[in-house]
Motif scaffolding. Structure first.
Motif, PDB file in Angstrom:
ATOM      1  N   PRO A  94       0.830  -1.204   0.000  1.00 21.58           N
ATOM      2  CA  PRO A  94       0.000   0.000   0.000  1.00 21.58           C
ATOM      3  C   PRO A  94       0.868   1.259   0.000  1.00 21.58           C
ATOM      4  N   PRO A  95       0.307   2.401  -0.420  1.00 18.77           N
ATOM      5  CA  PRO A  95       1.094   3.624  -0.429  1.00 18.77           C
ATOM      6  C   PRO A  95       1.466   4.062   0.979  1.00 18.77           C
ATOM      7  N   THR A  96       2.730   4.410   1.163  1.00 19.99           N
ATOM      8  CA  THR A  96       3.211   4.824   2.478  1.00 19.99           C
ATOM      9  C   THR A  96       2.603   6.159   2.897  1.00 19.99           C
ATOM     10  N   VAL A  97       2.355   7.031   1.937  1.00 14.94           N
ATOM     11  CA  VAL A  97       1.805   8.361   2.203  1.00 14.94           C
ATOM     12  C   VAL A  97       0.529   8.521   1.385  1.00 14.94           C
ATOM     13  N   THR A  98      -0.509   9.065   1.987  1.00 13.11           N
ATOM     14  CA  THR A  98      -1.786   9.221   1.296  1.00 13.11           C
ATOM     15  C   THR A  98      -2.207  10.699   1.286  1.00 13.11           C
ATOM     16  N   ASN A  99      -3.408  10.953   0.785  1.00 14.31           N
ATOM     17  CA  ASN A  99      -3.958  12.301   0.668  1.00 14.31           C
ATOM     18  C   ASN A  99      -3.044  13.178  -0.179  1.00 14.31           C
ATOM     19  N   TRP A 100      -3.016  14.494   0.067  1.00 17.44           N
ATOM     20  CA  TRP A 100      -2.264  15.381  -0.815  1.00 17.44           C
ATOM     21  C   TRP A 100      -0.774  15.074  -0.806  1.00 17.44           C
ATOM     22  N   GLY A 101      -0.248  14.616   0.329  1.00 18.73           N
ATOM     23  CA  GLY A 101       1.169  14.303   0.407  1.00 18.73           C
ATOM     24  C   GLY A 101       1.585  13.155  -0.475  1.00 18.73           C
ATOM     25  N   GLY A 102       0.620  12.314  -0.871  1.00 17.15           N
ATOM     26  CA  GLY A 102       0.952  11.181  -1.729  1.00 17.15           C
ATOM     27  C   GLY A 102       1.467  11.604  -3.089  1.00 17.15           C
ATOM     28  N   TYR A 103       1.017  12.755  -3.586  1.00 17.59           N
ATOM     29  CA  TYR A 103       1.497  13.220  -4.886  1.00 17.59           C
ATOM     30  C   TYR A 103       2.969  13.628  -4.820  1.00 17.59           C
ATOM     31  N   VAL A 104       3.395  14.154  -3.685  1.00 16.37           N
ATOM     32  CA  VAL A 104       4.800  14.512  -3.504  1.00 16.37           C
ATOM     33  C   VAL A 104       5.637  13.257  -3.257  1.00 16.37           C
ATOM     34  N   ALA A 105       5.214  12.435  -2.307  1.00 12.07           N
ATOM     35  CA  ALA A 105       5.958  11.215  -1.995  1.00 12.07           C
ATOM     36  C   ALA A 105       6.022  10.289  -3.202  1.00 12.07           C
ATOM     37  N   GLY A 106       4.935  10.242  -3.988  1.00 11.68           N
ATOM     38  CA  GLY A 106       4.919   9.391  -5.167  1.00 11.68           C
ATOM     39  C   GLY A 106       5.985   9.766  -6.171  1.00 11.68           C
ATOM     40  N   VAL A 107       6.281  11.050  -6.293  1.00  9.30           N
ATOM     41  CA  VAL A 107       7.337  11.477  -7.211  1.00  9.30           C
ATOM     42  C   VAL A 107       8.698  11.035  -6.684  1.00  9.30           C
ATOM     43  N   TRP A 108       8.928  11.176  -5.390  1.00  9.66           N
ATOM     44  CA  TRP A 108      10.180  10.668  -4.808  1.00  9.66           C
ATOM     45  C   TRP A 108      10.316   9.180  -5.100  1.00  9.66           C
ATOM     46  N   TRP A 109       9.239   8.444  -4.866  1.00  5.16           N
ATOM     47  CA  TRP A 109       9.235   6.988  -5.090  1.00  5.16           C
ATOM     48  C   TRP A 109       9.519   6.663  -6.558  1.00  5.16           C
ATOM     49  N   SER A 110       8.847   7.365  -7.476  1.00  9.53           N
ATOM     50  CA  SER A 110       8.998   7.088  -8.894  1.00  9.53           C
ATOM     51  C   SER A 110      10.410   7.397  -9.386  1.00  9.53           C
ATOM     52  N   LEU A 111      10.943   8.567  -9.020  1.00 11.63           N
ATOM     53  CA  LEU A 111      12.279   8.947  -9.473  1.00 11.63           C
ATOM     54  C   LEU A 111      13.351   8.067  -8.856  1.00 11.63           C
ATOM     55  N   ARG A 112      13.163   7.690  -7.592  1.00 12.39           N
ATOM     56  CA  ARG A 112      14.161   6.847  -6.939  1.00 12.39           C
ATOM     57  C   ARG A 112      14.225   5.470  -7.601  1.00 12.39           C
ATOM     58  N   HIS A 113      13.066   4.874  -7.888  1.00 13.94           N
ATOM     59  CA  HIS A 113      13.046   3.544  -8.499  1.00 13.94           C
ATOM     60  C   HIS A 113      13.554   3.570  -9.934  1.00 13.94           C
TER      61      HIS A 113
END
Length: 399
Positions: A94-113
């Motif tokens: 599951p996503p580690t961060v949800t709500n509005w913060g998920g859009y920011v954390a998701g970019v970190w996750w995507s770029l890191r991977h």
């Protein structure tokens, strides 16, 4: 009227808020715009063509990297809801961060991977502010993703990802699709990262080939109005109408034995082959909408921008009747705008709420706004917010 905030003023305010919050100045300040789509709705995830413009409203983000492996994000819109996470431990399912913060954390996750951030030590402090209305189908989420992606790319990978906006758009889309869980296409992120002021982006969503086509609104005495109905639009819902439309398009493509509905070359034959009336309507919209994108580009090249109005109207009728993603408020906004003197109008974005766009002569703006206000007041509905959207530049570092 919705008035865009001066970019330099906003950037200085965000820089000052960052400094006050964290006790030191940020390494930089970045801005990414929202978007309005002129033509090509629900064609992006069908590998089709789209024609968006970047908006004068967007997300402004200040960031400074840190030596640790933690990220702290604060937002002017959610001052009591700071977001913190560790990039090396982020998970999407599951996503580690949800709500509005998920859009920011998701970019970190995507770029890191994807190898564009270090395995550890990609920490940062972030402060952001937005003047693009959330839930208005103007891509506030993509603006947030793209501001974050550009800041990270220029901070951590300045000679790699920072020079490749096509890949950056894909990675921002992956954050929204796989981390946040919104089944969006590539349109929004491409517009935020690849548009040019006073132009519309003619984008092939299969090849990602794109060129900016001159949009001479001012020279033609025209303005693009954005009408925010304030009916909340949300696509990050696997059981919602947007996801359902995408599944219907995929099912129709499977039955027609094509990779995507973009590949339907004979509409009449395709409609004869389909027995489900719902799928027939979906295919009719996607195929004719792709044709309308090509027609719109042809009009722009012929310097016949005023004639876009008829295409706007045809697109809205197709979205309303064939794709069935409009709503009463969007329909009323479009009808009232045209009755008030607009050359044409249509819903923009995923639908089920959000905003419409209208092509209006500069001397008819007051008439159109009055007609919209009167129509909504007559129904007892909340009055929309209306703004003039001058096509803006793509995401960039502003300080």
């Amino acid at each position: 009227m919705i008035e865009p905030k001066p970019r330099e003023e906003t950037a200085q305010r965000v820089r000052a808020a960052f400094t006050e919050t964290y006790g030191n100045a940020p390494a930089g300040v970045w801005h990414a715009p929202g978007r309005a789509n002129l033509m090509g709705e629900h064609t992006d995830y069908n590998d089709g063509l789209v024609l968006p413009v970047a908006l004068p409203w967007g997300v402004t983000l200040a960031l400074t990297p840190t030596d640790d492996d933690t990220v702290e994000v604060r937002s002017a819109q959610y001052p009591q809801e700071p977001v913190t996470f560790t990039p090396s431990t982020l998970t999407a399912d599951p996503p580690t961060v949800t709500n509005w913060g998920g859009y920011v954390a998701g970019v970190w996750w995507s770029l890191r991977h994807a190898g564009h951030l270090p395995a550890t030590g990609a920490g940062a402090r972030v402060y952001l502010d937005s003047d693009v209305p959330a839930g208005a189908a103007l891509s506030s989420s993509a603006a947030l993703e793209c501001a974050t992606a550009l800041a990270l790319a220029q901070t951590f990978d300045p000679t790699g990802l920072a020079q490749d906006r096509q890949t950056m758009a894909r990675l921002a889309q992956r954050a929204e699709n796989d981390f946040v869980g919104a089944p969006s296409g590539i349109l929004d992120q491409s517009a935020s990262l690849r548009c040019q002021a006073d132009h519309a982006l003619f984008l092939d969503c299969r090849s990602l080939g794109a060129r900016n086509v001159t949009l001479p609104l001012a020279q033609a005495g025209l303005r693009l109005l954005v009408i925010n109905t304030k009916v909340t639009h949300r696509i990050a819902d696997t059981d919602g109408g947007y996801a359902q439309r995408r599944r219907e398009c995929e099912e129709a493509a499977r039955i027609l034995d094509v990779a995507a509905l973009r590949d339907v070359s004979d509409l009449d034959a395709a409609l004869e082959h389909l027995t489900d009336p719902v799928l027939r309507r979906r295919v009719r919209h996607v195929v004719t909408e792709i044709h309308r994108v090509n027609a719109a580009v042809g009009l722009l090249r012929a310097n016949a921008v005023a004639d876009l109005g008829a295409l706007f109207n045809a697109s809205h009728l197709s979205l309303r009747d064939h794709f069935e993603v409009s709503c009463p408020e969007l329909d009323l906004a479009v009808e009232a705008a045209c009755a008030g003197g607009a050359r044409g109008a249509r819903m923009t974005g995923g639908g089920f709420g959000g905003s419409a766009v209208a092509l209006v002569a500069h001397d008819r703006i007051d008439d159109v706004c009055a007609a919209i206000a009167a129509a909504f007041a007559d129904r007892g509905w909340t009055l929309p917010e209306v703004g003039v959207a001058t096509p803006a530049d793509a995401a960039r570092q502003v300080l």
